[in-house]
Design a protein around this motif. Structure first.
Motif, PDB file in Angstrom:
ATOM      1  N   PRO A   6       0.821  -1.202   0.000  1.00 45.43           N
ATOM      2  CA  PRO A   6       0.000   0.000   0.000  1.00 45.43           C
ATOM      3  C   PRO A   6       0.858   1.256   0.000  1.00 45.43           C
ATOM      4  O   PRO A   6       1.764   1.395   0.798  1.00 45.43           O
ATOM      5  N   ALA A   7       0.541   2.143  -0.881  1.00 46.51           N
ATOM      6  CA  ALA A   7       1.288   3.392  -0.948  1.00 46.51           C
ATOM      7  C   ALA A   7       0.591   4.456  -0.108  1.00 46.51           C
ATOM      8  O   ALA A   7       0.640   5.628  -0.421  1.00 46.51           O
ATOM      9  N   VAL A   8      -0.074   4.004   0.959  1.00 44.97           N
ATOM     10  CA  VAL A   8      -0.794   4.939   1.819  1.00 44.97           C
ATOM     11  C   VAL A   8       0.188   5.867   2.498  1.00 44.97           C
ATOM     12  O   VAL A   8       1.209   5.430   2.992  1.00 44.97           O
ATOM     13  N   THR A   9      -0.176   7.076   2.565  1.00 42.27           N
ATOM     14  CA  THR A   9       0.669   7.979   3.321  1.00 42.27           C
ATOM     15  C   THR A   9      -0.058   8.359   4.594  1.00 42.27           C
ATOM     16  O   THR A   9       0.531   8.683   5.599  1.00 42.27           O
ATOM     17  N   ARG A  10      -1.365   8.245   4.536  1.00 43.41           N
ATOM     18  CA  ARG A  10      -2.148   8.478   5.748  1.00 43.41           C
ATOM     19  C   ARG A  10      -2.410   7.111   6.390  1.00 43.41           C
ATOM     20  O   ARG A  10      -2.219   6.070   5.765  1.00 43.41           O
ATOM     21  N   ALA A  11      -2.836   7.152   7.632  1.00 39.47           N
ATOM     22  CA  ALA A  11      -3.089   5.908   8.338  1.00 39.47           C
ATOM     23  C   ALA A  11      -4.225   5.146   7.685  1.00 39.47           C
ATOM     24  O   ALA A  11      -5.192   5.730   7.213  1.00 39.47           O
TER      25      ALA A  11
ATOM     26  N   PRO B 142      11.891  -4.881  11.663  1.00 39.10           N
ATOM     27  CA  PRO B 142      10.478  -4.849  12.065  1.00 39.10           C
ATOM     28  C   PRO B 142      10.139  -3.568  12.823  1.00 39.10           C
ATOM     29  O   PRO B 142       9.111  -2.946  12.579  1.00 39.10           O
ATOM     30  N   LEU B 143      11.037  -3.176  13.707  1.00 42.08           N
ATOM     31  CA  LEU B 143      10.800  -1.958  14.459  1.00 42.08           C
ATOM     32  C   LEU B 143      10.751  -0.764  13.516  1.00 42.08           C
ATOM     33  O   LEU B 143       9.877   0.091  13.616  1.00 42.08           O
ATOM     34  N   ALA B 144      11.681  -0.732  12.588  1.00 39.07           N
ATOM     35  CA  ALA B 144      11.718   0.368  11.633  1.00 39.07           C
ATOM     36  C   ALA B 144      10.404   0.445  10.873  1.00 39.07           C
ATOM     37  O   ALA B 144       9.851   1.533  10.662  1.00 39.07           O
ATOM     38  N   ARG B 145       9.890  -0.704  10.499  1.00 35.64           N
ATOM     39  CA  ARG B 145       8.631  -0.738   9.760  1.00 35.64           C
ATOM     40  C   ARG B 145       7.506  -0.163  10.610  1.00 35.64           C
ATOM     41  O   ARG B 145       6.699   0.639  10.148  1.00 35.64           O
ATOM     42  N   GLU B 146       7.506  -0.588  11.843  1.00 35.71           N
ATOM     43  CA  GLU B 146       6.460  -0.128  12.757  1.00 35.71           C
ATOM     44  C   GLU B 146       6.533   1.388  12.955  1.00 35.71           C
ATOM     45  O   GLU B 146       5.523   2.086  12.975  1.00 35.71           O
ATOM     46  N   LEU B 147       7.747   1.861  13.100  1.00 33.34           N
ATOM     47  CA  LEU B 147       7.935   3.294  13.313  1.00 33.34           C
ATOM     48  C   LEU B 147       7.552   4.082  12.074  1.00 33.34           C
ATOM     49  O   LEU B 147       6.965   5.169  12.169  1.00 33.34           O
ATOM     50  N   GLU B 148       7.864   3.514  10.953  1.00 30.12           N
ATOM     51  CA  GLU B 148       7.506   4.147   9.695  1.00 30.12           C
ATOM     52  C   GLU B 148       5.988   4.339   9.634  1.00 30.12           C
ATOM     53  O   GLU B 148       5.491   5.393   9.238  1.00 30.12           O
ATOM     54  N   ALA B 149       5.304   3.301  10.028  1.00 30.70           N
ATOM     55  CA  ALA B 149       3.849   3.371  10.034  1.00 30.70           C
ATOM     56  C   ALA B 149       3.381   4.477  10.975  1.00 30.70           C
ATOM     57  O   ALA B 149       2.463   5.231  10.673  1.00 30.70           O
ATOM     58  N   ALA B 150       4.036   4.577  12.117  1.00 30.48           N
ATOM     59  CA  ALA B 150       3.675   5.611  13.077  1.00 30.48           C
ATOM     60  C   ALA B 150       3.884   6.985  12.460  1.00 30.48           C
ATOM     61  O   ALA B 150       3.065   7.892  12.612  1.00 30.48           O
ATOM     62  N   VAL B 151       4.966   7.122  11.763  1.00 27.82           N
ATOM     63  CA  VAL B 151       5.257   8.396  11.108  1.00 27.82           C
ATOM     64  C   VAL B 151       4.182   8.704  10.069  1.00 27.82           C
ATOM     65  O   VAL B 151       3.734   9.836   9.931  1.00 27.82           O
ATOM     66  N   ALA B 152       3.749   7.668   9.368  1.00 28.42           N
ATOM     67  CA  ALA B 152       2.683   7.847   8.386  1.00 28.42           C
ATOM     68  C   ALA B 152       1.411   8.342   9.073  1.00 28.42           C
ATOM     69  O   ALA B 152       0.607   9.057   8.494  1.00 28.42           O
ATOM     70  N   HIS B 153       1.258   7.969  10.321  1.00 27.97           N
ATOM     71  CA  HIS B 153       0.103   8.413  11.098  1.00 27.97           C
ATOM     72  C   HIS B 153       0.287   9.833  11.597  1.00 27.97           C
ATOM     73  O   HIS B 153      -0.544  10.354  12.318  1.00 27.97           O
ATOM     74  N   GLY B 154       1.424  10.400  11.313  1.00 31.96           N
ATOM     75  CA  GLY B 154       1.641  11.781  11.732  1.00 31.96           C
ATOM     76  C   GLY B 154       2.436  11.929  13.010  1.00 31.96           C
ATOM     77  O   GLY B 154       2.561  13.006  13.553  1.00 31.96           O
ATOM     78  N   ALA B 155       2.984  10.836  13.508  1.00 30.42           N
ATOM     79  CA  ALA B 155       3.780  10.936  14.725  1.00 30.42           C
ATOM     80  C   ALA B 155       5.227  11.280  14.364  1.00 30.42           C
ATOM     81  O   ALA B 155       5.671  11.055  13.245  1.00 30.42           O
ATOM     82  N   ARG B 156       5.924  11.848  15.319  1.00 36.67           N
ATOM     83  CA  ARG B 156       7.352  12.042  15.125  1.00 36.67           C
ATOM     84  C   ARG B 156       8.039  11.079  16.062  1.00 36.67           C
ATOM     85  O   ARG B 156       7.693  10.976  17.228  1.00 36.67           O
ATOM     86  N   VAL B 157       9.022  10.401  15.530  1.00 37.50           N
ATOM     87  CA  VAL B 157       9.716   9.414  16.342  1.00 37.50           C
ATOM     88  C   VAL B 157      11.084   9.950  16.721  1.00 37.50           C
ATOM     89  O   VAL B 157      11.826  10.455  15.874  1.00 37.50           O
ATOM     90  N   VAL B 158      11.382   9.860  17.991  1.00 38.12           N
ATOM     91  CA  VAL B 158      12.660  10.346  18.484  1.00 38.12           C
ATOM     92  C   VAL B 158      13.349   9.226  19.238  1.00 38.12           C
ATOM     93  O   VAL B 158      12.735   8.572  20.085  1.00 38.12           O
ATOM     94  N   THR B 159      14.596   8.986  18.927  1.00 38.86           N
ATOM     95  CA  THR B 159      15.330   8.011  19.719  1.00 38.86           C
ATOM     96  C   THR B 159      16.419   8.730  20.492  1.00 38.86           C
ATOM     97  O   THR B 159      17.037   9.671  20.015  1.00 38.86           O
ATOM     98  N   LEU B 160      16.640   8.252  21.701  1.00 41.38           N
ATOM     99  CA  LEU B 160      17.682   8.815  22.534  1.00 41.38           C
ATOM    100  C   LEU B 160      18.911   7.948  22.400  1.00 41.38           C
ATOM    101  O   LEU B 160      18.827   6.727  22.523  1.00 41.38           O
TER     102      LEU B 160
END
Lengths: 340, 340
Positions: A6-11, B142-160
């Motif tokens: 999926p090329a979704v950019t939104r959730a 897998p984590l990267a994928r998950e975070l990517e999805a979060a970013v797609a949802h409009g979240a900003r991901v920050v790692t310390l």
DNA sequence: CGCATTAGCGCTACACCAGGT
DNA sequence: CACCTGGTGTAGCGCTAATGC
């Protein structure tokens, strides 16, 4: 060939999943988050679609629709303090196990701040609100009103230790614990003691002072002097330093209202060139993990912080909470109070 | 006479307030949570009504409607660990100041658990996700994928500390800090050292080992041995005890990868009948608050935990984050490493 | 300009209905 | 023909924001 990634950019929404799976919105909802059972073939189709789209239910939407949330709000005085850290760990672990999310706020021991925070938290319509912030002498009415409103919203309010009107209480028997401690140290031969406590009105402190005094005097000690400092490491340090400066007899016991206070006192004693334990005995309360590595080992009262946190969560979510009895607190004698 | 105290048993909604104030829903919304200005007389009327009803906006409803939430999710390895406690305090304080709510989850240093948690948190559609959990050698995909999805949802991901693909990084210059420490202790005359570290692959640990080794050898020390234990107090204790049992020369320096590890090691040294500092020198990393009360004082590297937490929050919410430079880490020499 | 009207946000749950026994 | 099982259609949760007047 499966649908391309999926090329979704939104959730992805539930609607997207339903469409992708070729079922109705309602069916998709039931498969992913609902209760009613769905035929096998539909189920797998929906799940596959969800997987493909990386779908995760929008919690806020779920909450608005259901009218009930999955969050538990935890209010602590200071999360950097190991006491609250261990407590928070207990609450959070138990919450996770129950599929709930923990939200944390810090009051910095400021009653007004606490009030504001409860008000904000109320906006989350949390399932429960856990108050782990010492009650002080300030007017409890405004807080009670705020909590009442939260309860009206369907939240359950739980206070740890000293309760507050309208809330369930997970008791901490500070009185009995401190009494046992007072008795125990008197049994070791101590006859004079100074208590480093928080301001009058702080319930936890008051209870510990009262219990200790009772146990200590009953077992032969003289009535301890009480100095008012605070409930932090620095308060303990400062108070002990002041006491030492004005002169403290050898063999006097310093009872810090909590381990962090006692730890501060130990450092002050040492910095004053005296030997903690041998010259000036010291006792604390809570038995925090960090205490294990302090020398001398601190005589204290074990408070099962993690378990209490878990209990608080339990109280906050289960409908038939039996208002469990206070967990027993046990005195642990260590090198900071050698036998005299 | 004003309307009698509302006998609401359910939460007051914005509609209730609007009705009570005799205005439209939209006006009430704008007065209470919106931006556009509203005529004075309407404003006071609405505010009075809200006050009377004890209205608090339903955050989830607001979130679904707005499509953006007011929560920041914080993932830590263990909230009972003072390192994370101080960090969490920094994040939470800064979040509160920004009008945001902090949500906490605990990974227990389990990568799979972390993955699950991120997935769950994603459901909250948080404004930001702050990862303060050490990166280990497990597959980051897998984590990267998950975070990517979060970013797609409009979240900003920050790692310390060690970053992860697709996230912003608040750097912690462990390498430089450890190098400085290695140099400093070599300068004190130490020539042999053992590092108590976490498993290979744990980034924080690896960096500190590498930096220390570099600094120590460059300044004249011999290449330190590295034992793999863990990153907790108990790991430090156990590892040090084992080392002592197999025999450790006087004048050897034990470098615990973090202060909690070092504190455990100090206790082990003492329990083995040796004198920490004088017999066996010990150094740590982080300069946690609890370290102040340990005897001997621990030589360590100051990591400004609260400030880092605040910085992480900043990175998670401000749109124009400049990817600030790493805060400087400073070596603090104390009694645990006397000059030889 | 400054208010009211109303179409959504993503999801749930109730009402409803198609087909098999 | 009632009755169950297991789908679909859709009103509505509380709120925001675009549009209308």
């Amino acid at each position: 060939m499966p649908t391309p990634p999926p090329a979704v950019t939104r959730a992805a929404t539930l609607g997207d999943v339903a469409q992708e799976a070729g079922v109705s919105l309602a069916t998709a909802s039931r498969v992913l988050n609902g209760s009613r059972k769905v035929a096998e073939n539909y189920r797998v189709r929906v799940q596959a679609a969800a997987e493909r789209l990386g779908y995760t239910a929008n919690l806020s939407a779920q909450t608005t629709a259901r009218g009930t949330s999955a969050v538990v709000a935890l209010l602590v005085a200071d999360i950097a303090d190991p006491y609250f850290g261990q407590l928070a760990a207990g609450v959070t672990r138990a919450a996770e196990a129950a599929g709930l999310i923990t939200t944390i706020a810090i009051t910095d021991r400021d009653a007004e701040r606490e009030l504001r925070l409860v008000r904000t938290l109320r906006g989350q319509r949390p399932r429960g609100i856990i108050l782990a912030t010492s009650r002080d002498a300030s007017d409890p009415a405004p807080l009670a009103r705020e909590l009442e409103a939260a309860v009206a919203h369907g939240a359950r309010v739980v206070t740890l230790g000293a309760g507050v009107a309208g809330s369930q209480v997970v008791p901490i028997d500070n009185l009995a614990g401190a009494r046992a401690l007072g008795t125990a140290v008197a049994g070791l031969g101590y006859r004079s003691a100074v208590v480093i406590a928080a301001a009058e009105g702080v319930r936890t402190s008051d209870d510990r002072v009262a219990g200790f005094t009772e146990g200590f005097t009953t077992a032969g000690g003289s009535a301890p002097r009480v100095v008012r400092a605070g409930i932090s490491r620095d308060a303990g340090y400062t108070a002990a330093a002041a006491l030492l400066a004005e002169g403290l007899d050898e063999g006097t016991l310093l009872f810090g209202i909590s381990d962090v206070v006692a730890i501060g006192a130990i450092s002050a004693v040492r910095d004053a060139g005296r030997v903690p334990g041998a010259d000036i005995a010291i006792a604390g309360f809570d038995d925090i993990a960090a205490g294990r590595d302090i020398v001398p080992g601190i005589t204290t009262v074990t408070v099962p912080l993690e378990a209490l946190g878990a209990q608080a969560l339990e109280a906050a979510v289960s409908d038939d909470w039996d208002g469990a009895a206070a967990l027993p607190l046990e005195v642990v004698l260590r090198d900071s109070t050698p036998r005299r």
